[in-house]
Design a protein around this motif. Structure first.
Motif, PDB file in Angstrom:
ATOM      1  N   ASP A   1     -27.647  26.745 -31.265  1.00 14.84           N
ATOM      2  CA  ASP A   1     -27.363  25.558 -31.427  1.00 14.84           C
ATOM      3  C   ASP A   1     -27.404  25.820 -33.273  1.00 14.84           C
ATOM      4  O   ASP A   1     -28.304  25.927 -33.421  1.00 14.84           O
ATOM      5  CB  ASP A   1     -27.670  24.133 -31.063  1.00 14.84           C
ATOM      6  N   PRO A   2     -25.703  25.907 -33.672  1.00 17.27           N
ATOM      7  CA  PRO A   2     -26.052  25.815 -35.166  1.00 17.27           C
ATOM      8  C   PRO A   2     -26.668  25.038 -35.800  1.00 17.27           C
ATOM      9  O   PRO A   2     -27.319  25.433 -36.976  1.00 17.27           O
ATOM     10  CB  PRO A   2     -24.169  25.602 -35.263  1.00 17.27           C
TER      11      PRO A   2
ATOM     12  N   LEU B   1     -31.482  37.596 -53.659  1.00 18.82           N
ATOM     13  CA  LEU B   1     -31.588  37.037 -53.240  1.00 18.82           C
ATOM     14  C   LEU B   1     -31.329  37.016 -51.500  1.00 18.82           C
ATOM     15  O   LEU B   1     -30.104  37.663 -51.316  1.00 18.82           O
ATOM     16  CB  LEU B   1     -30.924  35.927 -53.207  1.00 18.82           C
ATOM     17  N   ASN B   2     -32.871  36.402 -50.563  1.00 18.39           N
ATOM     18  CA  ASN B   2     -32.028  37.235 -49.039  1.00 18.39           C
ATOM     19  C   ASN B   2     -30.875  36.147 -48.751  1.00 18.39           C
ATOM     20  O   ASN B   2     -31.237  34.561 -49.074  1.00 18.39           O
ATOM     21  CB  ASN B   2     -33.638  37.129 -48.514  1.00 18.39           C
ATOM     22  N   GLY B   3     -30.299  36.247 -47.999  1.00 23.20           N
ATOM     23  CA  GLY B   3     -29.643  34.970 -47.371  1.00 23.20           C
ATOM     24  C   GLY B   3     -28.939  35.288 -46.151  1.00 23.20           C
ATOM     25  O   GLY B   3     -29.125  37.140 -45.982  1.00 23.20           O
ATOM     26  N   SER B   4     -27.782  34.957 -45.432  1.00 21.33           N
ATOM     27  CA  SER B   4     -27.426  34.874 -43.981  1.00 21.33           C
ATOM     28  C   SER B   4     -26.395  33.363 -44.610  1.00 21.33           C
ATOM     29  O   SER B   4     -26.884  32.834 -44.829  1.00 21.33           O
ATOM     30  CB  SER B   4     -28.056  35.324 -43.502  1.00 21.33           C
ATOM     31  N   GLU B   5     -25.358  34.906 -43.621  1.00 17.88           N
ATOM     32  CA  GLU B   5     -24.841  33.283 -43.799  1.00 17.88           C
ATOM     33  C   GLU B   5     -24.221  32.638 -41.817  1.00 17.88           C
ATOM     34  O   GLU B   5     -24.042  33.782 -40.927  1.00 17.88           O
ATOM     35  CB  GLU B   5     -23.029  34.451 -43.696  1.00 17.88           C
ATOM     36  N   ILE B   6     -24.155  31.567 -41.583  1.00 20.48           N
ATOM     37  CA  ILE B   6     -24.423  30.849 -40.627  1.00 20.48           C
ATOM     38  C   ILE B   6     -23.029  31.197 -39.949  1.00 20.48           C
ATOM     39  O   ILE B   6     -22.403  30.145 -40.885  1.00 20.48           O
ATOM     40  CB  ILE B   6     -25.267  29.367 -40.568  1.00 20.48           C
ATOM     41  N   THR B   7     -22.524  31.401 -39.436  1.00 15.72           N
ATOM     42  CA  THR B   7     -20.770  31.963 -39.177  1.00 15.72           C
ATOM     43  C   THR B   7     -20.580  31.361 -37.687  1.00 15.72           C
ATOM     44  O   THR B   7     -20.240  31.860 -36.275  1.00 15.72           O
ATOM     45  CB  THR B   7     -20.998  33.690 -39.008  1.00 15.72           C
ATOM     46  N   ARG B   8     -20.213  29.857 -37.861  1.00 12.14           N
ATOM     47  CA  ARG B   8     -20.009  29.310 -36.303  1.00 12.14           C
ATOM     48  C   ARG B   8     -18.090  28.844 -36.984  1.00 12.14           C
ATOM     49  O   ARG B   8     -18.195  28.562 -37.526  1.00 12.14           O
ATOM     50  CB  ARG B   8     -20.915  28.104 -36.426  1.00 12.14           C
TER      51      ARG B   8
ATOM     52  N   VAL C   1     -27.196  37.851 -60.819  1.00 11.49           N
ATOM     53  CA  VAL C   1     -28.168  37.737 -59.651  1.00 11.49           C
ATOM     54  C   VAL C   1     -26.549  37.237 -58.360  1.00 11.49           C
ATOM     55  O   VAL C   1     -25.744  37.694 -58.061  1.00 11.49           O
ATOM     56  CB  VAL C   1     -28.797  35.876 -59.366  1.00 11.49           C
ATOM     57  N   ILE C   2     -27.132  38.212 -57.016  1.00 14.95           N
ATOM     58  CA  ILE C   2     -26.670  38.489 -55.844  1.00 14.95           C
ATOM     59  C   ILE C   2     -27.666  38.214 -54.832  1.00 14.95           C
ATOM     60  O   ILE C   2     -28.670  37.764 -54.678  1.00 14.95           O
ATOM     61  CB  ILE C   2     -25.893  40.256 -55.388  1.00 14.95           C
ATOM     62  N   ALA C   3     -26.531  37.090 -53.927  1.00 19.11           N
ATOM     63  CA  ALA C   3     -27.420  37.594 -52.696  1.00 19.11           C
ATOM     64  C   ALA C   3     -26.703  38.446 -51.679  1.00 19.11           C
ATOM     65  O   ALA C   3     -25.182  38.081 -51.447  1.00 19.11           O
ATOM     66  CB  ALA C   3     -27.048  35.706 -52.168  1.00 19.11           C
ATOM     67  N   THR C   4     -27.668  38.280 -50.698  1.00 16.60           N
ATOM     68  CA  THR C   4     -26.887  39.642 -49.575  1.00 16.60           C
ATOM     69  C   THR C   4     -27.125  38.224 -47.947  1.00 16.60           C
ATOM     70  O   THR C   4     -27.382  37.420 -47.858  1.00 16.60           O
ATOM     71  CB  THR C   4     -27.966  40.373 -49.200  1.00 16.60           C
ATOM     72  N   THR C   5     -25.131  38.214 -48.228  1.00 18.82           N
ATOM     73  CA  THR C   5     -25.570  37.151 -46.732  1.00 18.82           C
ATOM     74  C   THR C   5     -24.578  37.451 -45.188  1.00 18.82           C
ATOM     75  O   THR C   5     -23.611  37.211 -45.344  1.00 18.82           O
ATOM     76  CB  THR C   5     -24.325  35.850 -46.885  1.00 18.82           C
ATOM     77  N   GLU C   6     -25.339  38.299 -45.281  1.00 12.61           N
ATOM     78  CA  GLU C   6     -24.653  39.298 -43.556  1.00 12.61           C
ATOM     79  C   GLU C   6     -24.440  37.941 -42.534  1.00 12.61           C
ATOM     80  O   GLU C   6     -25.250  37.114 -43.050  1.00 12.61           O
ATOM     81  CB  GLU C   6     -24.704  40.646 -43.520  1.00 12.61           C
ATOM     82  N   HIS C   7     -23.903  38.279 -42.213  1.00  8.29           N
ATOM     83  CA  HIS C   7     -22.991  37.629 -40.549  1.00  8.29           C
ATOM     84  C   HIS C   7     -24.409  37.522 -39.551  1.00  8.29           C
ATOM     85  O   HIS C   7     -24.376  38.317 -39.997  1.00  8.29           O
ATOM     86  CB  HIS C   7     -21.490  37.671 -39.920  1.00  8.29           C
ATOM     87  N   ILE C   8     -24.649  36.134 -39.456  1.00  3.56           N
ATOM     88  CA  ILE C   8     -25.475  36.100 -37.995  1.00  3.56           C
ATOM     89  C   ILE C   8     -24.683  36.520 -36.620  1.00  3.56           C
ATOM     90  O   ILE C   8     -25.593  37.524 -36.648  1.00  3.56           O
ATOM     91  CB  ILE C   8     -25.928  34.557 -38.310  1.00  3.56           C
ATOM     92  N   GLU C   9     -24.135  36.218 -36.330  1.00  3.28           N
ATOM     93  CA  GLU C   9     -23.766  35.703 -35.520  1.00  3.28           C
ATOM     94  C   GLU C   9     -22.164  37.291 -35.606  1.00  3.28           C
ATOM     95  O   GLU C   9     -21.612  37.051 -34.435  1.00  3.28           O
ATOM     96  CB  GLU C   9     -22.773  34.724 -34.741  1.00  3.28           C
ATOM     97  N   TYR C  10     -21.859  37.074 -36.277  1.00  2.00           N
ATOM     98  CA  TYR C  10     -20.649  38.770 -36.386  1.00  2.00           C
ATOM     99  C   TYR C  10     -21.674  39.981 -37.154  1.00  2.00           C
ATOM    100  O   TYR C  10     -21.601  39.944 -37.655  1.00  2.00           O
ATOM    101  CB  TYR C  10     -20.005  37.874 -36.901  1.00  2.00           C
ATOM    102  N   GLN C  11     -21.331  40.300 -35.702  1.00  2.00           N
ATOM    103  CA  GLN C  11     -21.481  41.981 -36.959  1.00  2.00           C
ATOM    104  C   GLN C  11     -20.644  42.982 -35.830  1.00  2.00           C
ATOM    105  O   GLN C  11     -21.753  43.643 -34.733  1.00  2.00           O
ATOM    106  CB  GLN C  11     -23.477  42.116 -35.549  1.00  2.00           C
TER     107      GLN C  11
END
Ligand code: ZN
Length: 376
Positions: free
Chosen positions: A144-145, A115-122, A75-85
């Motif tokens: 708002d985080p 797995l679909n994922g995201s990194e909430i980056t605060r 298993v892998i999850a893709t966890t791109e930063h939401i806020e850091y692009q």
């Protein structure tokens, strides 16, 4: 000509035979991460934190999938930063599900579940968190985080706190557990915690996992290339989370993560709660044979190890050994001979070991029993 082609074919076959003989002596000649299943559970090898060019990583998703296949990941999850692009000007990224879609497509004909994922980056607090099993990453773009966590919860995500001890956000690498974090934990908006991230480990994070009943996780958080970062050619491995699930499906995996059924594999050490770590260690070790040397009360015991973990065991048994000190090493995918002084001839006895390369709590090593039945 025909003769030359036949000769070439013959040489290729000889070459393959020589290779199989060479590698036959080394049962572990590949880089795949290998641990056995437990009774009633599949052991899923998971890396639930990684980046590609769709946030601040250096590779296209096909490379991530190839690395996962080579490492034998389930298993892998893709966890791109939401806020850091940082590459957004050159690689516009209007749909935040594209990373997941690309990874899934490249993994289509493999055994790797994506797995679909995201990194909430605060900023800290709350710092960084991964939401995985999400349905739409775009909806996690919020001001708002807390709203990002709530949206992830609405999508029935599993959410975990990333590298809570990260020195960039906590200079002494302690875990700045705040009222906000406690609130998120209380509301079920943080269900797991990284105790291992990339090349780093935290005793404090492990203690928090135990105190707050959070799922223990270890991830690569890979941005560059796995082979270089973890020196794969020299026998290294990426950190992963072993998840014990009834079956290899997303539903079963999520339930197992929520229940905390994990062990972290990090720098050839095993870290986890005892209720799964001890059964895992037990399932990797097997008494292959046990027999007394003629006219002695010294039992010759062979124990094999069918996992990647090289064990360092400290003897806690009531017996000592004829051929070893109190430290016993069992190589990965290898075996050890222990000559046990039982003083009298026994049909059955128990060896007890502290497993020094495993942790169930900070500075706490599990103790295992190995029952030996002697061949008469
Ligand atoms: Zn990350």
């Amino acid at each position: 000509s025909l003769g030359t082609d036949q000769m070439k074919g013959h040489n290729q076959i000889s070459f393959l035979i020589v290779l199989s003989i060479l590698y036959g002596h080394n049962p572990k000649s590949n880089r795949k991460i290998e641990f056995p299943d437990l009774p009633g559970y599949k052991t899923l090898v998971c890396d639930l934190h990684m980046h590609s060019v769709f946030s601040d990583g250096s590779v296209w998703p096909d490379i991530r999938v190839q690395e996962a296949i080579r490492d034998g990941l389930d298993v892998i999850a893709t966890t791109e930063h939401i806020e850091y692009q940082p590459w957004k000007d050159d690689i516009p990224h209007p749909d935040r599900n594209r990373s997941y879609e690309y990874h899934s497509n490249f993994a289509k004909n493999s055994n790797v579940l994506v797995l679909n994922g995201s990194e909430i980056t605060r900023d800290m607090p709350p710092g960084h968190a991964n939401a995985i099993f999400i349905k739409d990453a775009n909806k996690l773009i919020t001001e708002d985080p807390l709203d990002a966590y709530l949206e992830a919860r609405k999508q029935d995500a599993f959410i975990f706190w990333n590298h809570p001890y990260w020195a960039s956000q906590s200079p002494d690498a302690s875990v700045p557990l705040s009222a906000m974090h406690k609130n998120l934990i209380e509301k079920g908006l943080i269900e797991g915690i990284e105790i291992v991230n990339d090349t780093t480990f935290s005793n404090e994070a492990l203690q928090i996992a135990l105190d707050y009943n959070l799922t223990i996780l270890g991830t690569s958080d890979i941005h560059g290339i796995v082979d270089w970062q973890y020196r794969i050619p020299s026998g290294g491995h990426r950190p992963v989370t072993l998840v014990f699930a009834r079956e290899k499906t997303k539903t079963s995996l999520k339930r197992s993560l929520q229940k905390g059924q994990t062990v972290v594999w990090f720098k050839k050490k095993l870290i986890g709660k005892g209720d799964f770590l001890i059964p895992l260690i037990n399932s990797t070790l097997e008494v292959k044979s046990a027999k007394y040397f003629t006219n002695t009360t010294v039992a010759h015991v062979t124990i094999s190890n069918n996992s990647d973990a090289p064990y360092t065991l400290r003897n806690h048994s009531e017996y000592d050994f004829y051929n070893l000190t109190d430290l016993v090493m069992i190589p990965a995918h290898g075996e050890v001979n222990i000559d046990v002084r039982t003083i009298e001839k026994l049909r059955k006895f128990t060896l007890q070991f502290e497993v020094l390369n495993a942790l169930t709590a900070p500075k706490t090593h599990p103790v295992i029993d190995i029952i030996v039945r002697v061949k008469q």
